[in-house]
Design a protein around this motif. Structure first.
Motif, PDB file in Angstrom:
ATOM      1  N   ASP A  36      10.514  21.286 -16.640  1.00 38.97           N
ATOM      2  CA  ASP A  36      10.766  22.166 -17.566  1.00 38.97           C
ATOM      3  C   ASP A  36      10.835  23.266 -17.529  1.00 38.97           C
ATOM      4  O   ASP A  36      10.795  24.194 -17.704  1.00 38.97           O
ATOM      5  N   ALA A  37      12.230  23.743 -15.968  1.00 36.01           N
ATOM      6  CA  ALA A  37      12.751  24.420 -16.008  1.00 36.01           C
ATOM      7  C   ALA A  37      14.330  24.756 -15.444  1.00 36.01           C
ATOM      8  O   ALA A  37      14.287  24.528 -14.263  1.00 36.01           O
ATOM      9  N   PRO A  38      15.376  23.113 -16.118  1.00 36.95           N
ATOM     10  CA  PRO A  38      15.751  22.794 -16.070  1.00 36.95           C
ATOM     11  C   PRO A  38      17.329  24.008 -15.532  1.00 36.95           C
ATOM     12  O   PRO A  38      17.885  23.092 -14.617  1.00 36.95           O
ATOM     13  N   LYS A  39      17.191  24.805 -16.489  1.00 35.43           N
ATOM     14  CA  LYS A  39      18.206  25.278 -15.736  1.00 35.43           C
ATOM     15  C   LYS A  39      18.455  26.604 -14.930  1.00 35.43           C
ATOM     16  O   LYS A  39      19.333  26.914 -14.114  1.00 35.43           O
ATOM     17  N   PHE A  40      16.852  26.895 -14.221  1.00 37.20           N
ATOM     18  CA  PHE A  40      17.184  27.742 -12.927  1.00 37.20           C
ATOM     19  C   PHE A  40      16.833  26.385 -12.027  1.00 37.20           C
ATOM     20  O   PHE A  40      17.225  26.833 -10.517  1.00 37.20           O
ATOM     21  N   MET A  41      16.858  24.805 -11.961  1.00 36.30           N
ATOM     22  CA  MET A  41      16.694  24.365 -10.632  1.00 36.30           C
ATOM     23  C   MET A  41      18.630  24.345 -11.053  1.00 36.30           C
ATOM     24  O   MET A  41      18.944  23.907 -10.270  1.00 36.30           O
ATOM     25  N   GLU A  42      18.982  24.390 -12.298  1.00 31.31           N
ATOM     26  CA  GLU A  42      20.303  24.322 -11.720  1.00 31.31           C
ATOM     27  C   GLU A  42      21.780  25.329 -11.299  1.00 31.31           C
ATOM     28  O   GLU A  42      22.418  25.137 -10.621  1.00 31.31           O
ATOM     29  N   VAL A  52       0.740  -1.470   0.293  1.00 32.71           N
ATOM     30  CA  VAL A  52      -0.031   0.087  -0.127  1.00 32.71           C
ATOM     31  C   VAL A  52       1.159   1.433   0.112  1.00 32.71           C
ATOM     32  O   VAL A  52       0.286   2.175  -0.394  1.00 32.71           O
ATOM     33  N   ALA A  53       1.686   1.292   1.088  1.00 31.97           N
ATOM     34  CA  ALA A  53       2.698   2.308   0.587  1.00 31.97           C
ATOM     35  C   ALA A  53       3.765   3.014  -0.136  1.00 31.97           C
ATOM     36  O   ALA A  53       3.640   3.731  -0.643  1.00 31.97           O
ATOM     37  N   THR A  54       4.141   1.734  -0.630  1.00 30.72           N
ATOM     38  CA  THR A  54       4.572   1.835  -2.100  1.00 30.72           C
ATOM     39  C   THR A  54       4.081   2.188  -2.631  1.00 30.72           C
ATOM     40  O   THR A  54       4.501   3.351  -4.204  1.00 30.72           O
ATOM     41  N   VAL A  55       2.685   1.453  -3.983  1.00 34.42           N
ATOM     42  CA  VAL A  55       1.663   2.083  -4.921  1.00 34.42           C
ATOM     43  C   VAL A  55       1.618   3.660  -3.707  1.00 34.42           C
ATOM     44  O   VAL A  55       1.074   4.321  -5.272  1.00 34.42           O
ATOM     45  N   PHE A  56       1.076   4.016  -3.093  1.00 28.78           N
ATOM     46  CA  PHE A  56       0.651   4.784  -2.507  1.00 28.78           C
ATOM     47  C   PHE A  56       1.935   6.093  -3.201  1.00 28.78           C
ATOM     48  O   PHE A  56       1.829   7.210  -3.708  1.00 28.78           O
ATOM     49  N   GLU A  57       2.989   6.092  -2.320  1.00 30.19           N
ATOM     50  CA  GLU A  57       4.338   7.311  -2.896  1.00 30.19           C
ATOM     51  C   GLU A  57       5.125   6.746  -4.750  1.00 30.19           C
ATOM     52  O   GLU A  57       4.921   7.827  -5.026  1.00 30.19           O
ATOM     53  N   TYR A  58       4.741   5.704  -5.205  1.00 31.64           N
ATOM     54  CA  TYR A  58       4.434   5.687  -6.939  1.00 31.64           C
ATOM     55  C   TYR A  58       3.477   6.788  -7.418  1.00 31.64           C
ATOM     56  O   TYR A  58       3.466   7.613  -8.213  1.00 31.64           O
ATOM     57  N   VAL A  59       2.263   6.737  -6.851  1.00 33.01           N
ATOM     58  CA  VAL A  59       0.803   7.327  -7.368  1.00 33.01           C
ATOM     59  C   VAL A  59       1.242   9.432  -6.893  1.00 33.01           C
ATOM     60  O   VAL A  59       1.238   9.692  -7.543  1.00 33.01           O
ATOM     61  N   ALA A  60       1.695   9.449  -5.982  1.00 30.94           N
ATOM     62  CA  ALA A  60       1.960  10.540  -5.652  1.00 30.94           C
ATOM     63  C   ALA A  60       2.885  11.393  -6.271  1.00 30.94           C
ATOM     64  O   ALA A  60       2.547  12.799  -6.462  1.00 30.94           O
ATOM     65  N   SER A  61       4.025  10.620  -6.833  1.00 28.44           N
ATOM     66  CA  SER A  61       5.297  10.913  -7.346  1.00 28.44           C
ATOM     67  C   SER A  61       4.847  11.721  -8.800  1.00 28.44           C
ATOM     68  O   SER A  61       4.665  12.434  -9.588  1.00 28.44           O
ATOM     69  N   LEU A  62       4.041  10.399  -8.914  1.00 25.29           N
ATOM     70  CA  LEU A  62       3.672  10.698 -10.902  1.00 25.29           C
ATOM     71  C   LEU A  62       2.579  12.136 -10.840  1.00 25.29           C
ATOM     72  O   LEU A  62       2.560  12.775 -11.409  1.00 25.29           O
ATOM     73  N   PHE A  63       1.757  11.991  -9.647  1.00 23.67           N
ATOM     74  CA  PHE A  63       0.863  13.093  -9.862  1.00 23.67           C
ATOM     75  C   PHE A  63       1.012  14.772  -9.575  1.00 23.67           C
ATOM     76  O   PHE A  63       1.028  15.862 -10.821  1.00 23.67           O
ATOM     77  N   LEU A  64       1.784  15.203  -8.794  1.00 22.07           N
ATOM     78  CA  LEU A  64       3.128  15.929  -7.846  1.00 22.07           C
ATOM     79  C   LEU A  64       3.802  15.696 -10.294  1.00 22.07           C
ATOM     80  O   LEU A  64       3.852  17.595 -10.198  1.00 22.07           O
ATOM     81  N   GLU A  65       4.468  14.922 -10.364  1.00 27.62           N
ATOM     82  CA  GLU A  65       5.283  15.115 -12.034  1.00 27.62           C
ATOM     83  C   GLU A  65       4.019  16.078 -13.289  1.00 27.62           C
ATOM     84  O   GLU A  65       4.399  16.791 -13.859  1.00 27.62           O
ATOM     85  N   LYS A  66       3.250  14.617 -12.667  1.00 25.74           N
ATOM     86  CA  LYS A  66       2.008  15.284 -14.315  1.00 25.74           C
ATOM     87  C   LYS A  66       0.958  16.589 -14.255  1.00 25.74           C
ATOM     88  O   LYS A  66       0.617  17.189 -15.361  1.00 25.74           O
TER      89      LYS A  66
END
Length: 265
Positions: free
Chosen positions: A241-247, A76-90
């Motif tokens: 989508d802002a790689p240079k700012f992140m650097e 449950v925790a692994t599935v939740f973490e994966y879905v949360a990561s995907l949600f934040l990214e998308k």
């Protein structure tokens, strides 16, 4: 349903607050200064609330069996973490954690060693923490008849809306930074190439220092308090989508902090 709706809301808030308190204390001690944690404005981290309430609901029928509790907790925790990561990214174009360097990771979102940690954490939660928390919630339910849950929903709902607006502005600001940096690099490239005897595409090397030197010229918008807090609170945060700012985000934060101190003086 093992819990009433009002119980789930209060459980969610309680563990969101506990998660925020834990992260704030741990990071403040680690960094040797007060560190206000959390994704939202208020003192709570919803990811803990969502994770814990999901785990409690999904493990309700296996809580008397330690082995099954451990296995179901991991899943449950692994599935939740994966879905949360995907949600934040998308949805927000953000990446708050990255397990790419850990063995067996899946897209840097989850990793076996982290999942094992969650499994033991679920046992600790269910067997030792939740019984105490549940006693308090039972008293609260008896005394407030669910009205606390209504108040929590309103406050956190408003906070969520304000945070979504803030994150979208943060996303726009970082993309503006990226555009300004790219324009600056192209101007430097063109200026240098115009003086070269043999024209050709010049490879721009270390642009970081030059960008910070021309900070006032490039700056599209000042970072708000919450945007700076997010960058400091989540050192692994990446705007995809802002790689240079992140650097150069660390150098930008330092420049912003110095500017604020000079203004205050």
């Amino acid at each position: 349903m093992p819990y009433t709706i009002s119980e789930i809301i209060v459980l969610f808030f309680t563990y969101s607050f506990i998660g925020w308190l834990w992260e704030t204390i741990y990071c403040s001690i680690k960094d040797h200064h007060y560190e206000y944690r959390g994704f939202l404005f208020g003192p709570y981290c919803p990811v803990y609330g969502f994770a814990v309430t999901t785990v409690l609901i999904c493990t309700k029928d296996v809580q008397d069996n330690i082995f099954l509790l451990f296995i179901v907790g991991i899943i449950v925790a692994t599935v939740f973490e994966y879905v949360a990561s995907l949600f934040l990214e998308k949805v927000f174009h953000l990446k708050l954690w990255d397990y790419s360097k850990l063995w067996g990771n899946i897209q840097g979102r989850v990793a076996p060693v982290i999942s094992l940690f969650w499994g033991f954490g679920v046992i600790l939660l269910v067997k030792f923490i939740q019984p105490f928390v549940q006693k308090i919630i039972n008293i609260e339910e008896r005394d407030t008849h669910g009205w606390l849950a209504v108040g929590i929903t309103i406050v956190m709902g408003i906070d969520t809306i304000l945070t979504v607006i803030s994150v979208e502005r943060f996303h726009i600001t970082t993309k503006m930074w990226d555009n300004r940096i790219n324009q600056f690099i192209e101007r430097v490239r063109s200026r240098v190439e115009s003086r070269m005897a043999e024209k050709g595409r010049l490879k721009v090397g270390d642009w970081h220092h030059s960008v910070i030197q021309h900070y006032d010229e490039l700056k599209p918008n000042r970072l708000s308090w919450n945007q700076k807090r997010m960058l400091k609170s989540f050192p692994k945060l990446r705007v995809l989508d802002a790689p240079k700012f992140m650097e150069i985000k660390k150098a930008i934060l330092e420049k912003e902090n110095r500017s604020n101190k000079n203004t205050a003086v």
